[in-house]
Design a protein around this motif. Structure first.
Motif, PDB file in Angstrom:
ATOM      1  N   ASP A 186     -18.607  11.075  -0.554  1.00 20.94           N
ATOM      2  CA  ASP A 186     -18.313  11.472  -1.938  1.00 20.94           C
ATOM      3  C   ASP A 186     -17.108  12.393  -1.963  1.00 20.94           C
ATOM      4  O   ASP A 186     -16.789  13.045  -0.966  1.00 20.94           O
ATOM      5  CB  ASP A 186     -19.523  12.146  -2.585  1.00 20.94           C
ATOM      6  CG  ASP A 186     -19.987  13.389  -1.836  1.00 20.94           C
ATOM      7  OD1 ASP A 186     -19.277  14.413  -1.886  1.00 20.94           O
ATOM      8  OD2 ASP A 186     -21.068  13.344  -1.200  1.00 20.94           O
ATOM      9  N   ARG A 187     -16.434  12.445  -3.119  1.00 19.38           N
ATOM     10  CA  ARG A 187     -15.214  13.223  -3.268  1.00 19.38           C
ATOM     11  C   ARG A 187     -15.147  13.840  -4.663  1.00 19.38           C
ATOM     12  O   ARG A 187     -15.807  13.357  -5.600  1.00 19.38           O
ATOM     13  CB  ARG A 187     -13.983  12.332  -3.039  1.00 19.38           C
ATOM     14  CG  ARG A 187     -13.843  11.836  -1.601  1.00 19.38           C
ATOM     15  CD  ARG A 187     -12.617  10.938  -1.446  1.00 19.38           C
ATOM     16  NE  ARG A 187     -12.441  10.514  -0.050  1.00 19.38           N
ATOM     17  CZ  ARG A 187     -11.779  11.205   0.856  1.00 19.38           C
ATOM     18  NH1 ARG A 187     -11.206  12.357   0.515  1.00 19.38           N
ATOM     19  NH2 ARG A 187     -11.664  10.752   2.099  1.00 19.38           N
ATOM     20  N   PRO A 188     -14.313  14.892  -4.841  1.00 20.26           N
ATOM     21  CA  PRO A 188     -14.157  15.488  -6.167  1.00 20.26           C
ATOM     22  C   PRO A 188     -13.528  14.498  -7.152  1.00 20.26           C
ATOM     23  O   PRO A 188     -12.642  13.729  -6.789  1.00 20.26           O
ATOM     24  CB  PRO A 188     -13.212  16.671  -5.917  1.00 20.26           C
ATOM     25  CG  PRO A 188     -13.260  16.919  -4.441  1.00 20.26           C
ATOM     26  CD  PRO A 188     -13.539  15.604  -3.805  1.00 20.26           C
ATOM     27  N   ILE A 189     -14.012  14.523  -8.378  1.00 21.88           N
ATOM     28  CA  ILE A 189     -13.452  13.657  -9.404  1.00 21.88           C
ATOM     29  C   ILE A 189     -11.983  14.021  -9.625  1.00 21.88           C
ATOM     30  O   ILE A 189     -11.627  15.191  -9.755  1.00 21.88           O
ATOM     31  CB  ILE A 189     -14.228  13.808 -10.729  1.00 21.88           C
ATOM     32  CG1 ILE A 189     -15.725  13.481 -10.513  1.00 21.88           C
ATOM     33  CG2 ILE A 189     -13.633  12.902 -11.803  1.00 21.88           C
ATOM     34  CD1 ILE A 189     -15.999  12.077 -10.048  1.00 21.88           C
ATOM     35  N   ALA A 190     -11.115  13.022  -9.660  1.00 21.52           N
ATOM     36  CA  ALA A 190      -9.679  13.257  -9.815  1.00 21.52           C
ATOM     37  C   ALA A 190      -9.355  13.685 -11.240  1.00 21.52           C
ATOM     38  O   ALA A 190      -9.881  13.127 -12.207  1.00 21.52           O
ATOM     39  CB  ALA A 190      -8.900  12.004  -9.452  1.00 21.52           C
ATOM     40  N   ALA A 191      -8.467  14.663 -11.358  1.00 27.20           N
ATOM     41  CA  ALA A 191      -7.972  15.091 -12.662  1.00 27.20           C
ATOM     42  C   ALA A 191      -6.729  14.295 -13.054  1.00 27.20           C
ATOM     43  O   ALA A 191      -6.454  14.090 -14.239  1.00 27.20           O
ATOM     44  CB  ALA A 191      -7.656  16.581 -12.641  1.00 27.20           C
ATOM     45  N   GLU A 192      -5.980  13.841 -12.043  1.00 30.87           N
ATOM     46  CA  GLU A 192      -4.735  13.110 -12.278  1.00 30.87           C
ATOM     47  C   GLU A 192      -4.426  12.301 -11.036  1.00 30.87           C
ATOM     48  O   GLU A 192      -4.660  12.760  -9.915  1.00 30.87           O
ATOM     49  CB  GLU A 192      -3.604  14.096 -12.571  1.00 30.87           C
ATOM     50  CG  GLU A 192      -2.262  13.480 -12.868  1.00 30.87           C
ATOM     51  CD  GLU A 192      -1.194  14.520 -13.109  1.00 30.87           C
ATOM     52  OE1 GLU A 192       0.002  14.205 -12.854  1.00 30.87           O
ATOM     53  OE2 GLU A 192      -1.532  15.650 -13.526  1.00 30.87           O
ATOM     54  N   MET A 193      -3.902  11.079 -11.206  1.00 24.99           N
ATOM     55  CA  MET A 193      -3.558  10.255 -10.045  1.00 24.99           C
ATOM     56  C   MET A 193      -2.323   9.425 -10.337  1.00 24.99           C
ATOM     57  O   MET A 193      -2.127   8.963 -11.463  1.00 24.99           O
ATOM     58  CB  MET A 193      -4.735   9.382  -9.623  1.00 24.99           C
ATOM     59  CG  MET A 193      -5.189   8.362 -10.640  1.00 24.99           C
ATOM     60  SD  MET A 193      -6.663   7.420 -10.117  1.00 24.99           S
ATOM     61  CE  MET A 193      -7.971   8.524 -10.653  1.00 24.99           C
ATOM     62  N   THR A 194      -1.485   9.265  -9.337  1.00 25.24           N
ATOM     63  CA  THR A 194      -0.284   8.439  -9.428  1.00 25.24           C
ATOM     64  C   THR A 194      -0.031   7.824  -8.063  1.00 25.24           C
ATOM     65  O   THR A 194       0.155   8.546  -7.082  1.00 25.24           O
ATOM     66  CB  THR A 194       0.941   9.267  -9.834  1.00 25.24           C
ATOM     67  OG1 THR A 194       0.696   9.887 -11.095  1.00 25.24           O
ATOM     68  CG2 THR A 194       2.170   8.371  -9.958  1.00 25.24           C
ATOM     69  N   GLY A 195      -0.022   6.487  -7.997  1.00 27.68           N
ATOM     70  CA  GLY A 195       0.218   5.836  -6.715  1.00 27.68           C
ATOM     71  C   GLY A 195      -0.822   6.234  -5.685  1.00 27.68           C
ATOM     72  O   GLY A 195      -2.021   6.066  -5.898  1.00 27.68           O
ATOM     73  N   LEU A 196      -0.358   6.809  -4.565  1.00 28.71           N
ATOM     74  CA  LEU A 196      -1.278   7.252  -3.523  1.00 28.71           C
ATOM     75  C   LEU A 196      -1.484   8.759  -3.548  1.00 28.71           C
ATOM     76  O   LEU A 196      -2.078   9.315  -2.619  1.00 28.71           O
ATOM     77  CB  LEU A 196      -0.747   6.831  -2.142  1.00 28.71           C
ATOM     78  CG  LEU A 196      -0.564   5.334  -1.914  1.00 28.71           C
ATOM     79  CD1 LEU A 196      -0.125   5.069  -0.482  1.00 28.71           C
ATOM     80  CD2 LEU A 196      -1.836   4.560  -2.227  1.00 28.71           C
ATOM     81  N   SER A 197      -1.053   9.418  -4.597  1.00 27.09           N
ATOM     82  CA  SER A 197      -1.240  10.859  -4.723  1.00 27.09           C
ATOM     83  C   SER A 197      -2.189  11.158  -5.883  1.00 27.09           C
ATOM     84  O   SER A 197      -2.381  10.329  -6.774  1.00 27.09           O
ATOM     85  CB  SER A 197       0.099  11.568  -4.950  1.00 27.09           C
ATOM     86  OG  SER A 197       0.685  11.141  -6.157  1.00 27.09           O
ATOM     87  N   ASN A 252     -13.626  21.977  -6.090  1.00 25.70           N
ATOM     88  CA  ASN A 252     -14.931  22.434  -6.578  1.00 25.70           C
ATOM     89  C   ASN A 252     -15.416  21.632  -7.784  1.00 25.70           C
ATOM     90  O   ASN A 252     -16.474  21.936  -8.345  1.00 25.70           O
ATOM     91  CB  ASN A 252     -14.847  23.920  -6.949  1.00 25.70           C
ATOM     92  CG  ASN A 252     -14.529  24.796  -5.749  1.00 25.70           C
ATOM     93  OD1 ASN A 252     -15.111  24.618  -4.673  1.00 25.70           O
ATOM     94  ND2 ASN A 252     -13.608  25.739  -5.917  1.00 25.70           N
ATOM     95  N   ALA A 253     -14.640  20.620  -8.173  1.00 26.34           N
ATOM     96  CA  ALA A 253     -15.046  19.773  -9.291  1.00 26.34           C
ATOM     97  C   ALA A 253     -16.257  18.939  -8.907  1.00 26.34           C
ATOM     98  O   ALA A 253     -16.563  18.770  -7.714  1.00 26.34           O
ATOM     99  CB  ALA A 253     -13.881  18.868  -9.679  1.00 26.34           C
ATOM    100  N   PRO A 254     -16.975  18.418  -9.896  1.00 23.78           N
ATOM    101  CA  PRO A 254     -18.083  17.505  -9.588  1.00 23.78           C
ATOM    102  C   PRO A 254     -17.607  16.352  -8.709  1.00 23.78           C
ATOM    103  O   PRO A 254     -16.475  15.889  -8.851  1.00 23.78           O
ATOM    104  CB  PRO A 254     -18.514  17.008 -10.973  1.00 23.78           C
ATOM    105  CG  PRO A 254     -18.069  18.071 -11.910  1.00 23.78           C
ATOM    106  CD  PRO A 254     -16.800  18.628 -11.343  1.00 23.78           C
ATOM    107  N   ARG A 255     -18.456  15.918  -7.812  1.00 23.90           N
ATOM    108  CA  ARG A 255     -18.090  14.873  -6.864  1.00 23.90           C
ATOM    109  C   ARG A 255     -18.714  13.543  -7.269  1.00 23.90           C
ATOM    110  O   ARG A 255     -19.795  13.499  -7.860  1.00 23.90           O
ATOM    111  CB  ARG A 255     -18.516  15.262  -5.445  1.00 23.90           C
ATOM    112  CG  ARG A 255     -17.877  16.572  -4.973  1.00 23.90           C
ATOM    113  CD  ARG A 255     -18.384  16.996  -3.607  1.00 23.90           C
ATOM    114  NE  ARG A 255     -17.792  16.228  -2.515  1.00 23.90           N
ATOM    115  CZ  ARG A 255     -16.666  16.569  -1.888  1.00 23.90           C
ATOM    116  NH1 ARG A 255     -15.991  17.660  -2.266  1.00 23.90           N
ATOM    117  NH2 ARG A 255     -16.203  15.838  -0.901  1.00 23.90           N
ATOM    118  N   GLY A 256     -18.018  12.490  -6.942  1.00 28.43           N
ATOM    119  CA  GLY A 256     -18.519  11.148  -7.203  1.00 28.43           C
ATOM    120  C   GLY A 256     -18.582  10.354  -5.920  1.00 28.43           C
ATOM    121  O   GLY A 256     -17.905  10.680  -4.935  1.00 28.43           O
TER     122      GLY A 256
END
Length: 383
Positions: free
Chosen positions: A211-222, A228-232
């Motif tokens: 599991d990983r923190p929910i992304a706030a923003e994503m572009t390409g591979l970044s 500390n955000a909720p994880r999915g």
């Protein structure tokens, strides 16, 4: 064009470069409409990439009479719906790999394209590296002899940090699969292109970070996000390895992972034949390591062949002898094939047939992992 991030930039650059460097190509494309869901972001990309208009609903694209080609480089879960609608409207199609989320979906896309009588292409850009074209030539001319081995590896490390955000490529319902479908698909296509069809496969895979923190923003591979955000949950593979037999008798080994520390994007293969061997590493894409068994004993060994001079494929269009090309050039060569095929009224290569064949191998490996056994490709004809 539907999609404006990593692949959208690569495709836009290729379209713009095509008439400048290949003036004898059948036609220079008119970049009419760029489409994405975020109105502000797609408008910014439109200006940066040089498109005439921006759009937020791909459905309006397929309704337009002034558009002949739809380029799909949005996330994988969008491929099928857009392709089916575009084909029904008589638009030619370019679609990034993997073609679809599943084998039935890929087959449906191919059938729709066939029924519509349109041209269709799938985005396996690494085929269009001059060094790969040289490998193809050596094999087709019999200069490597009977092919015994194809071994390939695509290694990355961009999600090594367990707190790297949960981007869409780590979600099965959007991406279809992880390193297997994203990286492994390129290896599978390369193997089919150079060595031939697969006969049977057996594999294994692992998801190292569950599991990983929910992304706030994503572009390409970044991506950006708070650790500390909720994880999915991560619902795809982090690494997949498999063995294969080819119909021609060769053996194959394949490794795709995003957990190879120090490897930003190592895409390589080695082929061994009865008369020689070749080694290709895309990080040194302007070189090919070549060995021939009939060299004199006192000079036997791998030689470094630079593919930056004529007569190597595509090179005359670019820079003076010895001047290298890069990643972006493979996309220009890819688009050259697309527009040439449309002009010559033939299907480009690779096309949706190759996308379906790749999907068959991907899912055969998945089945072998689930059932812990060898899976023949003939089984996938019934899937």
């Amino acid at each position: 064009m539907v999609g404006y991030k990593f692949m959208g930039k690569a495709h836009s650059n290729a379209y713009r470069a095509l008439p400048m460097f290949f003036p004898d190509a059948p036609a220079g494309p008119e970049l009419k409409v760029l489409c994405g869901r975020d109105a502000a972001a797609v408008e910014q990309a439109r200006v940066q990439f040089g498109w005439e208009e921006a759009e937020t609903d791909w459905r309006r694209l397929v309704e337009r009479d002034d558009l002949d080609l739809i380029d799909i480089n949005a996330p994988s879960d969008a491929h099928k719906e857009i392709a089916l609608a575009a084909a029904a409207a008589g638009k030619h199609l370019f679609c990034e790999k993997p073609l679809a989320l599943s084998l039935p979906d890929a087959r449906e896309m191919l059938e729709a394209a066939r029924q519509a009588g349109i041209k269709h292409m799938v985005g396996f850009n690494y085929r269009f590296s001059p060094a790969v074209q040289l490998v193809k030539k050596l094999i087709d001319e019999g200069r490597l002899g009977q092919i015994y081995h194809f071994r390939a590896w695509f290694l990355q490390d961009w999600i090594l940090d367990p707190d790297f955000p949960l981007v869409w490529r780590l979600q099965k319902d959007i991406a279809g699969s992880g390193s297997h479908g994203d990286l492994g698909a390129h290896l599978i296509d390369m193997a089919r292109y150079l060595v031939g069809e697969f006969s049977e496969v057996i594999g294994m895979s692992e998801t190292f970070v569950k599991d990983r923190p929910i992304a706030a923003e994503m572009t390409g591979l970044s991506a950006k996000g708070d650790k500390n955000a909720p994880r999915g949950p991560v619902t795809v593979d982090d690494a997949t390895l498999f063995l294969a037999r080819f119909e021609g008798g060769a053996l194959g080994s394949f490794e795709a992972t995003r957990f190879a520390a120090g490897h930003r994007s190592t895409n390589s293969f080695e082929i061994n034949g009865s008369k020689g061997s070749v080694i290709f590493d895309f990080e040194r894409m302007n070189e090919l390591q070549v060995y021939f068994t009939d060299d004199a004993d006192d000079v036997q060994g791998f030689r470094r062949v630079l593919v930056t001079d004529a007569p190597h494929a595509y090179i005359n269009a670019w820079w003076p002898a010895g001047h290298t090309i890069g990643f972006e050039h493979t996309f220009t060569h890819e688009m050259l094939e697309l527009f040439t095929a449309i002009h010559e009224d033939r299907q480009p290569s690779p096309n949706f047939v190759d996308g379906v064949k790749c999907q068959e191998v991907l899912e055969a490996v998945d089945r072998s992992i689930a059932e812990r056994r060898w899976v023949g490709l003939e089984e996938m004809q019934e899937a």
